[in-house]
Design a protein around this motif. Structure first.
Motif, PDB file in Angstrom:
ATOM      1  N   LEU A 121       0.712  -1.164  -0.158  1.00  0.00           N
ATOM      2  CA  LEU A 121      -0.005  -0.090  -0.011  1.00  0.00           C
ATOM      3  C   LEU A 121       0.782   1.443   0.101  1.00  0.00           C
ATOM      4  CD1 LEU A 121      -2.975  -1.091   2.347  1.00  0.00           C
ATOM      5  CD2 LEU A 121      -2.963  -1.002  -0.057  1.00  0.00           C
ATOM      6  N   GLU A 168      -6.801   0.196  -2.616  1.00  0.00           N
ATOM      7  CA  GLU A 168      -7.660   0.190  -1.542  1.00  0.00           C
ATOM      8  C   GLU A 168      -8.445  -1.296  -1.851  1.00  0.00           C
ATOM      9  OE1 GLU A 168      -8.882   2.092   1.229  1.00  0.00           O
ATOM     10  OE2 GLU A 168      -6.649   2.847   0.413  1.00  0.00           O
ATOM     11  N   ARG A 196      -6.581  -3.857  -0.024  1.00  0.00           N
ATOM     12  CA  ARG A 196      -6.740  -3.822   1.272  1.00  0.00           C
ATOM     13  C   ARG A 196      -7.815  -4.255   2.021  1.00  0.00           C
ATOM     14  NH1 ARG A 196      -9.089  -0.760   4.860  1.00  0.00           N
ATOM     15  NH2 ARG A 196      -9.879   0.581   3.346  1.00  0.00           N
ATOM     16  N   ARG A 197      -8.805  -3.974   1.272  1.00  0.00           N
ATOM     17  CA  ARG A 197     -10.374  -4.552   1.826  1.00  0.00           C
ATOM     18  C   ARG A 197     -10.417  -5.965   1.596  1.00  0.00           C
ATOM     19  NH1 ARG A 197     -12.219  -0.241  -1.558  1.00  0.00           N
ATOM     20  NH2 ARG A 197     -12.709  -1.631  -3.224  1.00  0.00           N
TER      21      ARG A 197
END
Length: 104
Positions: A7, A60, A63-64
């Motif tokens: 990230l 993102e 990450r989710r």
């Protein structure tokens, strides 16, 4: 490559990098057998141009998905521990499961 590093790199590349940086990241992910993550990052480069917004969105999404995977693994471990405790006698395995249950 761990999630936090990925990230951070996607944010750096989106802010100050270019398509070559993103493709280099894709190669490193493939070498470490994280092909699904590599595919998400690769989609942010089209015709040699980096789409920074799409790269951030890919980060993102990764990450989710990682958070959802971790939560599902925790629920599965909790269910397996409960099942073991319900059906087991007092032995080293059930004592270990009781200790584990305190941390889940």
């Amino acid at each position: 490559m761990d999630l936090a590093t990925l990230l951070e790199e996607t944010e750096l590349i989106a802010g100050a990098g270019d398509a070559d940086d993103a493709l280099d990241l894709v190669k490193r992910l493939i070498r470490s057998e994280q092909v699904a993550w590599a595919c998400e990052i690769r989609r942010s480069v089209t015709k040699g141009q980096l789409d920074a917004e799409r790269l951030i969105a890919a980060g993102e999404k990764i990450r989710r998905e990682a958070i959802a995977h971790r939560e599902q693994a925790r629920r599965d471990l909790m269910a397996a521990t409960r099942a073991l405790l319900r059906g087991g006698e007092d032995n080293i395995i059930t004592r270990g499961a009781r200790e584990l249950a305190r941390f889940i």
